[in-house]
Motif scaffolding. Sequence first.
Motif, PDB file in Angstrom:
ATOM      1  N   HIS A  81     -37.183  49.007 -39.758  1.00 52.25           N
ATOM      2  CA  HIS A  81     -38.241  48.914 -39.149  1.00 52.25           C
ATOM      3  C   HIS A  81     -37.982  48.848 -37.539  1.00 52.25           C
ATOM      4  O   HIS A  81     -38.857  49.307 -36.796  1.00 52.25           O
ATOM      5  CB  HIS A  81     -38.902  47.582 -39.376  1.00 52.25           C
ATOM      6  CG  HIS A  81     -39.006  47.319 -40.671  1.00 52.25           C
ATOM      7  ND1 HIS A  81     -38.204  46.532 -41.754  1.00 52.25           N
ATOM      8  CD2 HIS A  81     -40.089  47.991 -41.819  1.00 52.25           C
ATOM      9  CE1 HIS A  81     -38.426  46.564 -42.800  1.00 52.25           C
ATOM     10  NE2 HIS A  81     -39.763  47.180 -42.775  1.00 52.25           N
ATOM     11  N   ALA A  98     -40.726  44.107 -45.999  1.00 55.28           N
ATOM     12  CA  ALA A  98     -42.114  44.291 -45.126  1.00 55.28           C
ATOM     13  C   ALA A  98     -41.734  44.325 -43.573  1.00 55.28           C
ATOM     14  O   ALA A  98     -42.488  44.928 -42.962  1.00 55.28           O
ATOM     15  CB  ALA A  98     -42.940  43.197 -45.594  1.00 55.28           C
ATOM     16  N   ARG A  99     -40.758  43.622 -43.059  1.00 53.57           N
ATOM     17  CA  ARG A  99     -40.514  43.672 -41.640  1.00 53.57           C
ATOM     18  C   ARG A  99     -39.188  43.173 -41.351  1.00 53.57           C
ATOM     19  O   ARG A  99     -38.256  42.881 -42.299  1.00 53.57           O
ATOM     20  CB  ARG A  99     -41.572  42.375 -41.240  1.00 53.57           C
ATOM     21  CG  ARG A  99     -41.146  41.081 -41.425  1.00 53.57           C
ATOM     22  CD  ARG A  99     -41.732  40.171 -40.639  1.00 53.57           C
ATOM     23  NE  ARG A  99     -40.982  38.834 -41.174  1.00 53.57           N
ATOM     24  CZ  ARG A  99     -41.602  37.624 -41.185  1.00 53.57           C
ATOM     25  NH1 ARG A  99     -42.992  37.456 -40.829  1.00 53.57           N
ATOM     26  NH2 ARG A  99     -40.912  36.690 -41.375  1.00 53.57           N
ATOM     27  N   THR A 100     -38.738  43.442 -40.253  1.00 58.90           N
ATOM     28  CA  THR A 100     -37.611  42.954 -39.516  1.00 58.90           C
ATOM     29  C   THR A 100     -38.047  41.908 -38.402  1.00 58.90           C
ATOM     30  O   THR A 100     -38.760  42.216 -37.673  1.00 58.90           O
ATOM     31  CB  THR A 100     -36.827  43.941 -39.000  1.00 58.90           C
ATOM     32  OG1 THR A 100     -36.587  45.002 -39.843  1.00 58.90           O
ATOM     33  CG2 THR A 100     -35.757  43.664 -37.974  1.00 58.90           C
ATOM     34  N   ALA A 101     -37.338  40.849 -38.492  1.00 58.36           N
ATOM     35  CA  ALA A 101     -37.588  39.755 -37.573  1.00 58.36           C
ATOM     36  C   ALA A 101     -36.282  39.619 -36.468  1.00 58.36           C
ATOM     37  O   ALA A 101     -35.222  39.534 -37.169  1.00 58.36           O
ATOM     38  CB  ALA A 101     -37.875  38.353 -38.029  1.00 58.36           C
ATOM     39  N   ARG A 113     -39.380  49.689 -32.190  1.00 62.16           N
ATOM     40  CA  ARG A 113     -39.522  50.116 -33.595  1.00 62.16           C
ATOM     41  C   ARG A 113     -38.665  51.331 -33.556  1.00 62.16           C
ATOM     42  O   ARG A 113     -38.464  52.115 -32.931  1.00 62.16           O
ATOM     43  CB  ARG A 113     -41.050  50.847 -33.777  1.00 62.16           C
ATOM     44  CG  ARG A 113     -42.296  49.819 -33.534  1.00 62.16           C
ATOM     45  CD  ARG A 113     -43.411  50.371 -33.956  1.00 62.16           C
ATOM     46  NE  ARG A 113     -44.638  49.132 -33.757  1.00 62.16           N
ATOM     47  CZ  ARG A 113     -44.688  48.108 -34.539  1.00 62.16           C
ATOM     48  NH1 ARG A 113     -43.910  48.088 -35.870  1.00 62.16           N
ATOM     49  NH2 ARG A 113     -45.544  47.201 -34.190  1.00 62.16           N
ATOM     50  N   ASP A 130     -41.449  40.078 -34.661  1.00 65.22           N
ATOM     51  CA  ASP A 130     -41.723  40.770 -35.735  1.00 65.22           C
ATOM     52  C   ASP A 130     -42.098  41.995 -35.865  1.00 65.22           C
ATOM     53  O   ASP A 130     -42.966  42.395 -35.287  1.00 65.22           O
ATOM     54  CB  ASP A 130     -42.740  39.822 -36.726  1.00 65.22           C
ATOM     55  CG  ASP A 130     -42.009  38.520 -37.112  1.00 65.22           C
ATOM     56  OD1 ASP A 130     -40.899  37.995 -37.354  1.00 65.22           O
ATOM     57  OD2 ASP A 130     -42.963  37.738 -36.646  1.00 65.22           O
ATOM     58  N   VAL A 131     -41.226  43.007 -36.487  1.00 66.89           N
ATOM     59  CA  VAL A 131     -41.473  44.365 -36.498  1.00 66.89           C
ATOM     60  C   VAL A 131     -41.639  44.727 -37.869  1.00 66.89           C
ATOM     61  O   VAL A 131     -40.969  44.700 -38.731  1.00 66.89           O
ATOM     62  CB  VAL A 131     -40.332  45.266 -35.950  1.00 66.89           C
ATOM     63  CG1 VAL A 131     -40.718  46.702 -35.885  1.00 66.89           C
ATOM     64  CG2 VAL A 131     -39.899  44.601 -34.491  1.00 66.89           C
ATOM     65  N   ASP A 132     -43.047  45.274 -37.817  1.00 64.91           N
ATOM     66  CA  ASP A 132     -43.446  45.873 -39.246  1.00 64.91           C
ATOM     67  C   ASP A 132     -43.861  47.345 -39.402  1.00 64.91           C
ATOM     68  O   ASP A 132     -43.741  47.979 -38.219  1.00 64.91           O
ATOM     69  CB  ASP A 132     -44.473  44.840 -40.050  1.00 64.91           C
ATOM     70  CG  ASP A 132     -45.753  44.810 -39.199  1.00 64.91           C
ATOM     71  OD1 ASP A 132     -45.963  45.726 -38.350  1.00 64.91           O
ATOM     72  OD2 ASP A 132     -46.367  43.728 -39.370  1.00 64.91           O
ATOM     73  N   ASP A 134     -46.835  48.627 -38.993  1.00 64.36           N
ATOM     74  CA  ASP A 134     -48.014  48.514 -38.078  1.00 64.36           C
ATOM     75  C   ASP A 134     -47.366  49.322 -36.972  1.00 64.36           C
ATOM     76  O   ASP A 134     -46.221  48.933 -36.469  1.00 64.36           O
ATOM     77  CB  ASP A 134     -48.527  47.313 -37.833  1.00 64.36           C
ATOM     78  CG  ASP A 134     -49.503  47.226 -36.698  1.00 64.36           C
ATOM     79  OD1 ASP A 134     -50.504  48.281 -36.880  1.00 64.36           O
ATOM     80  OD2 ASP A 134     -49.788  46.430 -35.962  1.00 64.36           O
TER      81      ASP A 134
END
Length: 157
Positions: A81, A98-101, A113, A130-132, A134
């Motif tokens: 992500h 789902a994501r990278t924190a 991103r 938080d990178v998802d 979106d």
Amino acid sequence: MGTAVAQTRCTETTRFDPPLRVLRCTDGLLLETERNATLRPIDRNGDGRLEGAELGGGAALITLPPSARVRREGFQILTPHALASVRGTVYAVDVTNARTAVFVERGRVVVARRSTLDGAVTLGPGEGVDVDADQGPLEVRRWPQERVRGLLERFGQ
């Protein structure tokens, strides 16, 4: 005892409490990952010094002492992500499906991103993002102590 990682100037060891894989490089770079984390060191030019690492899942704690920082300005952690570039000393990256924190304990880290470098943000001490999937703007937030403690305890901090 440790093993050399590919042709890098780094040695991998195992810590048992908590269970971690530790990649220690001769210039001071320290990458600690959960045992189940998938980490692939990146040495594009083959000189034995890592330019980055790809983290496919799990969490990693990255520590750069001041002496290594100058030589490591381009060091990056790539996840599915996000792209986290070193501008500081100690930060953590946690990857799920789902994501990278990304959280910064000390120093500064630029996060973008992975799909586009537009909209990159700079994190300072105590801040996280938080990178998802979106595509909205990244939101830098001061993380609550419970979240920070939960992440750093995974590294015995």
